[in-house]
Design a protein around this motif. Structure first.
Motif, mmCIF file in Angstrom:
data_model
loop_
_atom_site.group_PDB
_atom_site.id
_atom_site.type_symbol
_atom_site.label_atom_id
_atom_site.label_comp_id
_atom_site.label_asym_id
_atom_site.label_seq_id
_atom_site.Cartn_x
_atom_site.Cartn_y
_atom_site.Cartn_z
ATOM 1 N N LEU A 121 0.817 -1.157 0.045
ATOM 2 C CA LEU A 121 0.222 -0.144 -0.050
ATOM 3 C C LEU A 121 0.774 1.285 -0.138
ATOM 4 O O LEU A 121 0.532 2.304 -0.724
ATOM 5 N N GLU A 122 2.183 1.247 0.876
ATOM 6 C CA GLU A 122 2.749 2.498 0.691
ATOM 7 C C GLU A 122 3.780 2.790 -0.357
ATOM 8 O O GLU A 122 3.722 3.760 -1.068
ATOM 9 N N LEU A 123 3.981 1.537 -0.976
ATOM 10 C CA LEU A 123 4.917 1.596 -2.348
ATOM 11 C C LEU A 123 3.891 2.067 -3.448
ATOM 12 O O LEU A 123 4.384 2.680 -4.488
ATOM 13 N N ASN A 124 2.615 1.669 -3.492
ATOM 14 C CA ASN A 124 1.585 1.923 -4.305
ATOM 15 C C ASN A 124 2.150 1.822 -5.722
ATOM 16 O O ASN A 124 2.168 2.806 -6.574
ATOM 17 N N LEU A 125 2.595 0.643 -6.307
ATOM 18 C CA LEU A 125 3.110 0.649 -7.416
ATOM 19 C C LEU A 125 1.984 0.600 -8.612
ATOM 20 O O LEU A 125 2.572 0.981 -9.716
ATOM 21 N N ARG A 126 0.834 0.451 -8.355
ATOM 22 C CA ARG A 126 -0.126 0.518 -9.478
ATOM 23 C C ARG A 126 -0.245 2.167 -9.685
ATOM 24 O O ARG A 126 -0.367 2.214 -11.025
ATOM 25 N N GLN A 127 -0.332 2.799 -8.651
ATOM 26 C CA GLN A 127 -0.377 4.200 -8.947
ATOM 27 C C GLN A 127 0.872 4.917 -9.715
ATOM 28 O O GLN A 127 0.830 5.606 -10.777
ATOM 29 N N ARG A 128 1.934 4.435 -8.936
ATOM 30 C CA ARG A 128 3.427 5.218 -9.360
ATOM 31 C C ARG A 128 3.743 4.676 -10.824
ATOM 32 O O ARG A 128 4.550 5.361 -11.531
ATOM 33 N N PHE A 129 3.498 3.273 -10.872
ATOM 34 C CA PHE A 129 4.315 2.477 -12.041
ATOM 35 C C PHE A 129 3.372 1.907 -12.891
ATOM 36 O O PHE A 129 3.733 1.457 -14.255
ATOM 37 N N GLY A 130 2.029 1.698 -12.817
ATOM 38 C CA GLY A 130 1.154 1.142 -13.515
ATOM 39 C C GLY A 130 1.196 -0.241 -13.466
ATOM 40 O O GLY A 130 0.864 -1.099 -14.107
ATOM 41 N N LEU A 131 1.792 -0.978 -12.305
ATOM 42 C CA LEU A 131 2.075 -2.378 -12.188
ATOM 43 C C LEU A 131 1.076 -2.967 -11.166
ATOM 44 O O LEU A 131 0.990 -2.332 -10.036
ATOM 45 N N ASN A 132 0.671 -4.231 -11.229
ATOM 46 C CA ASN A 132 0.247 -4.852 -10.419
ATOM 47 C C ASN A 132 0.985 -5.958 -9.960
ATOM 48 O O ASN A 132 1.667 -6.826 -10.671
ATOM 49 N N VAL A 133 0.969 -6.290 -8.504
ATOM 50 C CA VAL A 133 1.886 -7.393 -8.018
ATOM 51 C C VAL A 133 1.093 -8.583 -7.840
ATOM 52 O O VAL A 133 0.140 -8.526 -7.095
ATOM 53 N N VAL A 134 1.153 -9.661 -8.536
ATOM 54 C CA VAL A 134 0.465 -10.679 -8.332
ATOM 55 C C VAL A 134 0.809 -11.844 -7.422
ATOM 56 O O VAL A 134 0.239 -12.635 -6.931
ATOM 57 N N ALA A 135 2.151 -11.814 -7.274
ATOM 58 C CA ALA A 135 2.689 -12.787 -6.144
ATOM 59 C C ALA A 135 3.965 -12.318 -5.616
ATOM 60 O O ALA A 135 4.707 -11.325 -6.219
ATOM 61 N N ILE A 136 4.283 -12.669 -4.511
ATOM 62 C CA ILE A 136 5.681 -12.492 -3.939
ATOM 63 C C ILE A 136 6.431 -13.760 -3.526
ATOM 64 O O ILE A 136 5.818 -14.570 -3.174
ATOM 65 N N LYS A 137 7.660 -13.883 -3.909
ATOM 66 C CA LYS A 137 8.588 -15.043 -3.540
ATOM 67 C C LYS A 137 9.393 -14.592 -2.742
ATOM 68 O O LYS A 137 10.457 -13.661 -2.688
ATOM 69 N N ARG A 138 9.553 -15.372 -1.499
ATOM 70 C CA ARG A 138 10.415 -15.081 -0.193
ATOM 71 C C ARG A 138 11.121 -16.176 0.212
ATOM 72 O O ARG A 138 10.430 -17.292 0.596
ATOM 73 N N VAL A 189 0.583 -15.782 -2.940
ATOM 74 C CA VAL A 189 -0.261 -15.310 -4.060
ATOM 75 C C VAL A 189 -1.236 -13.979 -4.095
ATOM 76 O O VAL A 189 -1.954 -14.283 -2.731
ATOM 77 N N SER A 190 -1.659 -13.196 -4.757
ATOM 78 C CA SER A 190 -2.468 -12.426 -4.704
ATOM 79 C C SER A 190 -2.020 -11.558 -3.170
ATOM 80 O O SER A 190 -3.020 -11.501 -2.440
ATOM 81 N N PRO A 191 -1.166 -11.113 -2.770
ATOM 82 C CA PRO A 191 -0.629 -10.576 -1.548
ATOM 83 C C PRO A 191 -1.516 -9.209 -1.329
ATOM 84 O O PRO A 191 -2.082 -8.573 -2.168
ATOM 85 N N SER A 192 -1.808 -9.265 -0.055
ATOM 86 C CA SER A 192 -2.960 -8.102 0.289
ATOM 87 C C SER A 192 -2.021 -6.704 0.553
ATOM 88 O O SER A 192 -0.749 -6.578 0.386
ATOM 89 N N ALA A 193 -2.731 -5.501 0.598
ATOM 90 C CA ALA A 193 -2.208 -4.370 0.260
ATOM 91 C C ALA A 193 -1.276 -4.004 1.709
ATOM 92 O O ALA A 193 -0.290 -3.188 1.675
ATOM 93 N N ASP A 194 -1.346 -4.776 2.749
ATOM 94 C CA ASP A 194 -0.636 -4.523 4.035
ATOM 95 C C ASP A 194 0.619 -5.545 4.091
ATOM 96 O O ASP A 194 1.301 -5.474 5.042
ATOM 97 N N GLU A 195 0.975 -6.158 3.219
ATOM 98 C CA GLU A 195 1.956 -7.157 2.756
ATOM 99 C C GLU A 195 3.397 -6.376 3.006
ATOM 100 O O GLU A 195 3.399 -5.459 2.091
ATOM 101 N N MET A 196 4.324 -6.488 3.778
ATOM 102 C CA MET A 196 5.560 -5.721 3.763
ATOM 103 C C MET A 196 6.430 -6.469 2.858
ATOM 104 O O MET A 196 6.600 -8.023 2.731
#
Length: 220
Positions: free
Chosen positions: A165-182, A189-196
Motif C-alpha cells: 500500500l505504501e509503495l503504491n506500485l499501481r499508481q506510481r508505475f502502472g504495475l500490479n503485484v500478483v505474487a511475492i516469492k520470499r 499469491v495475490s498479496p494483500s495491501a498490507d504485505e511488507m
C-alpha cells in the motif's frame, strides 16, 4: 482441473510441452510421424501415436476434436503447420495453440484460426536478453505486444520494509503485484495491501512493458 491435450510434433518445443504437462498431471496425447520420437515418449505421455498429421482422416480417427487443447508444435514445415492448424479448427477443436517460425507464419496461423500463437525462439531470446542486461529481472515473459510479466528482485532499499500500500506500485508505475516469492516462505499469491516487502523478495509484476522496464531501471 485436469485437462486433455494433444501435441502434434515432438521436436524440442513439443517434447518440452509434453513433459511439463504430464508432470502437472494432465492427460496428453503425443503425435509425430517419426516412430523413434514417438517411442521416446511412449512411457512419458498418456498416449503416444505415430501418425501423419497432414492426413485429416488420421486426425479424426484420433478424436482430435474431443481434446480441450491442441498444440501444433510442427518444426520447420510451415506449410504442414498451417494445414494442420486449419484442419484442427475445422474439426471443432476448442483451443489451438500453434508454434510460429516467424512473423509472417504467425499472421497466417492467426488467419486460419489459431487461438494462440507462440514464438519459442524469439520469446526465449527476449527472456535471456532481459536477464543479461538487468541484475534484478530474474525472468521475463511478453504476454502481448503491450503487456509483460516479470520477476523482479528487490534490492533497492527505498522499497524495503514498506507495505505494498505504501509503495503504491499501481499508481506510481502502472504495475500490479500478483505474487511475492520470499526465501523460506511459501509463495505469497495475490498479496494483500498490507504485505511488507523485504530485502531480496522477488515480486511478480504485470503491466505494460514500458512500465515494467521503467520499474526495473529504478531498481538498478
Amino acid at each position: 482441473m485436469k485437462q486433455s491435450f494433444a501435441i502434434i510434433g515432438l521436436g524440442r518445443f513439443g517434447a518440452s510441452v509434453c513433459t511439463t504437462l504430464v508432470e502437472t498431471g494432465q492427460e496428453v496425447l503425443a503425435i509425430d510421424r517419426d516412430e523413434d520420437r514417438v517411442n521416446e515418449y511412449m512411457d512419458i505421455a498418456t498416449h503416444a501415436v505415430v501418425a501423419n498429421a497432414e492426413d485429416e482422416m488420421a486426425l479424426r480417427s484420433l478424436g482430435l476434436r474431443n481434446f480441450d487443447h491442441v498444440i501444433i508444435a510442427i518444426g520447420e514445415d510451415i506449410q504442414a503447420s498451417i494445414l494442420v492448424t486449419l484442419m484442427a479448427k475445422e474439426m471443432g477443436v476448442k483451443r489451438v495453440t500453434a508454434k510460429a517460425q516467424n512473423l509472417y507464419h504467425a499472421k497466417v496461423l492467426e488467419k486460419v484460426g489459431a487461438d494462440h500463437v507462440v514464438h519459442p525462439e524469439r520469446d526465449m531470446g527476449e527472456r535471456v536478453a532481459h536477464h543479461l542486461i538487468s541484475k534484478n529481472i530474474l525472468d521475463y515473459l511478453e504476454l502481448s505486444e503491450e503487456y509483460s510479466i516479470a520477476e523482479i528482485r528487490i534490492e533497492n532499499h527505498k522499497f524495503v520494509d514498506r507495505t505494498l500500500l505504501e509503495l503504491n506500485l499501481r499508481q506510481r508505475f502502472g504495475l500490479n503485484v500478483v505474487a511475492i516469492k520470499r526465501e523460506g516462505v511459501k509463495l505469497i499469491v495475490s498479496p494483500s495491501a498490507d504485505e511488507m516487502v523485504r530485502l531480496n523478495d522477488t515480486l511478480f509484476v504485470i503491466g505494460e512493458t514500458v512500465d515494467v522496464e521503467r520499474f526495473d531501471e529504478i531498481m538498478n
